[in-house]
Motif scaffolding. Structure first.
Motif, PDB file in Angstrom:
ATOM      1  N   UNK A  28       4.501  15.020  -0.403  1.00  0.00           N
ATOM      2  CA  UNK A  28       5.091  15.231   0.921  1.00  0.00           C
ATOM      3  C   UNK A  28       5.470  13.929   1.608  1.00  0.00           C
ATOM      4  N   UNK A  29       4.885  12.815   1.203  1.00  0.00           N
ATOM      5  CA  UNK A  29       5.176  11.529   1.839  1.00  0.00           C
ATOM      6  C   UNK A  29       6.163  10.680   1.042  1.00  0.00           C
ATOM      7  N   UNK A  30       6.423  11.047  -0.207  1.00  0.00           N
ATOM      8  CA  UNK A  30       7.239  10.212  -1.086  1.00  0.00           C
ATOM      9  C   UNK A  30       8.664  10.040  -0.584  1.00  0.00           C
ATOM     10  N   UNK A  31       9.219  11.042   0.062  1.00  0.00           N
ATOM     11  CA  UNK A  31      10.602  10.960   0.528  1.00  0.00           C
ATOM     12  C   UNK A  31      10.811   9.902   1.602  1.00  0.00           C
ATOM     13  N   UNK A  32       9.818   9.683   2.442  1.00  0.00           N
ATOM     14  CA  UNK A  32       9.936   8.710   3.531  1.00  0.00           C
ATOM     15  C   UNK A  32       9.297   7.373   3.209  1.00  0.00           C
ATOM     16  N   UNK A  33       8.729   7.269   2.043  1.00  0.00           N
ATOM     17  CA  UNK A  33       8.016   6.041   1.675  1.00  0.00           C
ATOM     18  C   UNK A  33       8.952   4.836   1.668  1.00  0.00           C
ATOM     19  N   UNK A  34      10.126   4.976   1.110  1.00  0.00           N
ATOM     20  CA  UNK A  34      11.058   3.853   1.027  1.00  0.00           C
ATOM     21  C   UNK A  34      11.513   3.412   2.420  1.00  0.00           C
ATOM     22  N   UNK A  35      11.825   4.364   3.282  1.00  0.00           N
ATOM     23  CA  UNK A  35      12.256   4.035   4.646  1.00  0.00           C
ATOM     24  C   UNK A  35      11.156   3.302   5.406  1.00  0.00           C
ATOM     25  N   UNK A  36       9.923   3.772   5.298  1.00  0.00           N
ATOM     26  CA  UNK A  36       8.815   3.130   5.989  1.00  0.00           C
ATOM     27  C   UNK A  36       8.489   1.767   5.400  1.00  0.00           C
ATOM     28  N   UNK A  78       0.828  -1.200   0.000  1.00  0.00           N
ATOM     29  CA  UNK A  78       0.000   0.000   0.000  1.00  0.00           C
ATOM     30  C   UNK A  78       0.863   1.251   0.000  1.00  0.00           C
ATOM     31  N   UNK A  79       1.913   1.241   0.806  1.00  0.00           N
ATOM     32  CA  UNK A  79       2.811   2.404   0.846  1.00  0.00           C
ATOM     33  C   UNK A  79       3.436   2.642  -0.518  1.00  0.00           C
ATOM     34  N   UNK A  80       3.897   1.582  -1.145  1.00  0.00           N
ATOM     35  CA  UNK A  80       4.530   1.737  -2.457  1.00  0.00           C
ATOM     36  C   UNK A  80       3.526   2.174  -3.515  1.00  0.00           C
ATOM     37  N   UNK A  81       2.301   1.709  -3.405  1.00  0.00           N
ATOM     38  CA  UNK A  81       1.298   2.028  -4.417  1.00  0.00           C
ATOM     39  C   UNK A  81       0.715   3.420  -4.269  1.00  0.00           C
ATOM     40  N   UNK A  82       0.442   3.856  -3.029  1.00  0.00           N
ATOM     41  CA  UNK A  82      -0.293   5.094  -2.839  1.00  0.00           C
ATOM     42  C   UNK A  82       0.509   6.216  -2.195  1.00  0.00           C
ATOM     43  N   UNK A  83       1.243   5.937  -1.148  1.00  0.00           N
ATOM     44  CA  UNK A  83       1.986   7.009  -0.474  1.00  0.00           C
ATOM     45  C   UNK A  83       3.092   7.571  -1.354  1.00  0.00           C
ATOM     46  N   UNK A  84       3.611   6.756  -2.241  1.00  0.00           N
ATOM     47  CA  UNK A  84       4.661   7.217  -3.137  1.00  0.00           C
ATOM     48  C   UNK A  84       4.158   8.340  -4.037  1.00  0.00           C
TER      49      UNK A  84
END
Length: 178
Positions: free
Chosen positions: A146-154, A136-142
């Motif tokens: 504003x959230x894309x920078x931390x998406x990979x870490x999370x 979900x994080x990879x599909x939507x938060x990316x």
């Protein structure tokens, strides 16, 4: 005349060397179950502490967490621009934090269950849940600027949490079939 049943241990009256007793199969299985059970308890308690800590931070210190994780400018944008937006986002964060607190307490309660089949089932479910959150994080938060920078870490964090449950499943499977 009374016939008594004589066991082999009764016939040995201290003559010659005593034969050492070998551990029985049920005792070895109980020891393996205790090891798997204690590993399950440790994983549940660690995940519970993480959920309780993050939930309480989300409920009471959302602004500080946004600033720490995303930077001050992004935190201001994430908290909303109008008073209505700020109230809605604050309420949403509080409910998400409350949900994490409930999950943490549930994990503490589940950590005391000693049923091996339940532990395997629960660990598999938690693994699937963490992988779904990562997807979900990879599909939507990316897609959110504003959230894309931390998406990979999370996402890496979600996969590490899933890995801890997966290692428990492999460990208990190995004990079960060895």
């Amino acid at each position: 005349m009374h016939h008594a049943y004589i066991t082999p241990s009764q016939t040995h009256h201290g003559h010659g060397p005593a034969t050492p007793k070998s551990p029985s199969a049920p005792a070895a299985a109980a020891a393996a179950a205790t090891t798997a059970s204690s590993a399950f308890t440790v994983i549940c308690v660690l995940h519970s502490l993480i959920a309780l800590f993050c939930g309480s931070l989300m409920m009471f210190h959302a602004r500080a967490i946004y600033s720490l994780g995303h930077g001050t400018d992004a935190a201001e944008r994430l908290l909303g621009s109008t008073p209505q937006d700020r109230l809605l986002i604050s309420t949403s964060d509080s409910f998400a934090g409350l949900l994490l607190l409930a999950i943490g307490l549930l994990l503490l309660m589940v950590s005391n269950i000693k049923d091996r089949e339940f532990q395997d089932f629960f660990a598999k479910g938690c693994t699937v849940l963490h992988v779904c959150v990562a997807v979900w994080r990879l599909s939507f938060e990316r897609g959110v600027e504003d959230l894309a920078g931390d998406c990979l870490r999370q996402t890496v964090g979600d996969f590490l949490l899933a890995l801890s449950w997966l290692l428990f499943v492999v460990y208990s499977w190995r004990e079960k079939y060895d």
